[in-house]
Design an enzyme around this catalytic site. Structure first.
Site, short mmCIF file in Angstrom:
data_model
loop_
_atom_site.label_atom_id
_atom_site.label_comp_id
_atom_site.label_asym_id
_atom_site.label_seq_id
_atom_site.Cartn_x
_atom_site.Cartn_y
_atom_site.Cartn_z
N THR A 40 -6.07 6.90 7.69
CA THR A 40 -6.63 6.87 6.35
C THR A 40 -6.69 5.69 5.65
OG1 THR A 40 -4.62 7.49 5.20
CG2 THR A 40 -5.68 9.36 6.15
N THR A 41 -6.16 4.42 6.19
CA THR A 41 -6.18 3.39 5.53
C THR A 41 -7.32 2.57 6.48
OG1 THR A 41 -4.26 2.56 6.58
CG2 THR A 41 -4.08 3.45 4.30
N HIS B 74 5.65 6.89 6.38
CA HIS B 74 5.20 6.28 5.00
C HIS B 74 4.76 7.29 4.39
CE1 HIS B 74 1.53 6.33 7.38
NE2 HIS B 74 0.95 6.69 6.24
N GLU C 150 -3.13 13.08 0.54
CA GLU C 150 -4.44 12.77 1.20
C GLU C 150 -5.07 13.99 1.54
OE1 GLU C 150 -3.52 9.11 3.85
OE2 GLU C 150 -4.46 8.57 1.95
N HIS D 66 3.68 10.92 6.23
CA HIS D 66 2.80 10.70 7.60
C HIS D 66 4.04 10.06 8.58
CE1 HIS D 66 -1.44 10.42 5.47
NE2 HIS D 66 -0.92 11.82 5.72
N HIS E 269 0.81 -1.15 -0.05
CA HIS E 269 0.02 0.14 0.14
C HIS E 269 0.84 1.22 0.12
CE1 HIS E 269 -3.46 -2.63 0.90
NE2 HIS E 269 -2.94 -3.13 1.93
N HIS F 297 2.31 8.96 0.79
CA HIS F 297 1.16 8.71 -0.27
C HIS F 297 1.59 9.39 -1.47
CE1 HIS F 297 -1.53 7.13 2.98
NE2 HIS F 297 -0.83 7.75 3.72
ZN LIG Z 1 -0.59 7.81 5.67
#
Ligand SMILES: [Zn+2]
Ligand SMILES: *[C@@H]1O[C@H](CO)[C@@H](O)[C@H](O)[C@H]1NC(C)=O
Ligand SMILES: *[C@@H]1O[C@H](CO)[C@@H](O)[C@H](O)[C@H]1NC(C)=O
Length: 396
Positions: free
Chosen positions: A258-259, A152, A164, A177, A126, A154
């Site tokens: 957010t996941t 991590h 995000e 993040h 992811h 995005h």
């Molecule tokens: Zn994140």
């Protein structure tokens, strides 16, 4: 913010504020004219910063069942929290954020790691995750202490941005993040289910002219972890280099991972200053990793979630860009911060209102007195003198 209470709904009304502030402004101007020195002190209220830069935030859950960015509508079937009312990310509408002077600068400790300390960097299908030692901590800006767990990213695709969070509906190229858990809980797993369990720092990534050496410490290893579950150990570096220079300017709100499992346990800090990566670095980010089905891992961002009844706080008065639009508005600064400078605005409005009234009264008395004097003396030249004196005062 953590320290502060939420404001009663009525106290925020944007309709009332501009009015008082406008009045304040007018009163201020008059006072400056009539009482030159005094007015000046009030003009000095200019407050601070305003960068057009922006960062933003992150999350990341531990649970790793089969979910994908292709069908976010399905997330809530297996992870009911994903349809909650405090979900992340959100669009940050800078017109409705609430200035909170209680939001102190974010302070970090232990973020500078020696190269001898190896860190696991993994493609989890992811995103790319860098595991962080617990010696990294947030020691200021939050009411409680938080320890780092991982960071991590995005991103979007070669042709589209992929942050995000969005600011006034602008999506940035990417988003970092940095995930932390509250030290009052034993570990991340215990904290992730608690309303105050996690603190995530979010940073917006933009494309700039130069290579970013800190991000390079991660990006140069992506090739070796192309496949899902690929893992490599990378030398430690100054993790704070991944964050903006200015940790004073940020947005804050209560939200979620957010996941999946989308748990509503995150106190978000989304920085207002962004971080720049070169064009080449951004293209490495968006086109190196693969998902489980061997497709390129792209567009790993979730759409904006409804704010519902939440507030978004700002650590700063979002006024500078507006001030710039007001030409020669010497006295402006206090007026720009809509919701924020509310109390100061009220007090100043009343203060200048009173000063103005007193000044007017004194002036009228003066005119009246001189007039009756003139009338008695019946001297036409005297009135001219009075007129001249008033003019001189105006230009003082
Ligand atoms: Zn994140
Ligand atoms: C930073 O704050 C200013 C003022 O509110 C705003 O105009 C700008 O869009 C913000 N940028 C980011 C990335 O937050
Ligand atoms: C976040 O939640 C806490 C606890 O419910 C609350 O005290 C705080 O005011 C909230 N923060 C914001 C920005 O709404």
């Amino acid at each position: 913010m953590y320290v502060r209470q939420s404001r009663p709904a009525g106290s925020r009304g944007p309709s009332r504020t501009p009015h008082l502030l406008e009045m304040n402004r007018t009163a201020l101007r008059v006072c400056v004219l009539l009482l030159a020195g005094l007015g000046r002190a009030a003009g000095g209220q200019e407050h601070d910063h305003n960068d057009e830069n922006a960062p933003h935030s992150a999350e990341k859950g531990p649970s790793d069942s089969h979910w994908s960015y292709e069908d976010p509508g399905q997330w809530a079937k297996h992870f009911p929290a994903c349809s909650g009312t405090m979900q992340s990310p959100i669009n940050i509408n800078t017109e409705t954020t609430i200035f909170s002077p209680q939001l102190r600068p974010i302070q970090l400790s232990g973020y500078s790691l020696p190269a001898s300390q190896m860190l696991a960097l993994k493609n989890n299908g992811h995103t790319v995750v860098l595991k962080l030692p617990e010696s990294l901590a947030i020691t200021g800006g939050y009411a409680q202490q938080y320890r780092a767990v991982q960071l991590h990213l995005h991103w979007g695709s070669p042709s589209n941005p992929g942050s995000e969070h969005t600011v006034d509906h602008k999506r940035f190229a990417g988003e970092l993040h940095v995930v932390h858990y509250n030290t009052k809980y034993e570990n991340f797993e215990a904290a992730v289910t608690q309303p105050d369990g996690l603190a995530v720092l979010g940073v917006f990534l933009e494309v700039g002219p130069r290579e970013n050496p800190y991000y390079q410490q991660i990006l140069e290893h992506l090739r070796s972890i192309q496949e899902e579950d690929g893992e490599v150990f990378v030398p430690g570096f100054n993790i704070a280099g991944l964050l903006p220079d200015n940790l004073h300017l940020y947005f804050h709100y209560n939200g979620s991972l957010t996941t999946p499992p989308c748990l509503e346990s995150v106190k978000w800090t989304v920085f207002n200053q962004t971080v720049m990566l070169s064009k080449e670095q951004m293209s490495v980010l968006v086109s190196s990793l693969q998902t489980d089905d061997n497709h390129l891992l792209m567009n790993n961002f979730r759409q904006d979630q409804s704010l519902h009844r939440r507030w978004v706080l700002a650590s700063f008065e979002p006024s500078s860009s507006r001030d710039r639009q007001v030409p020669a508005g010497g006295s402006s600064s206090v007026t720009a911060g809509h919701t924020s400078s509310f109390h100061a605005g009220d007090v100043l409005a009343v203060l200048f209102g009173v000063l103005f009234a007193i000044t007017m009264l004194a002036f009228l008395l003066y005119v009246y007195k001189n007039r009756s004097q003139n009338a008695r003396l019946d001297s036409p030249t005297k009135s001219k003198v009075i007129y001249t004196a008033a003019t001189a005062e105006n230009t003082a």
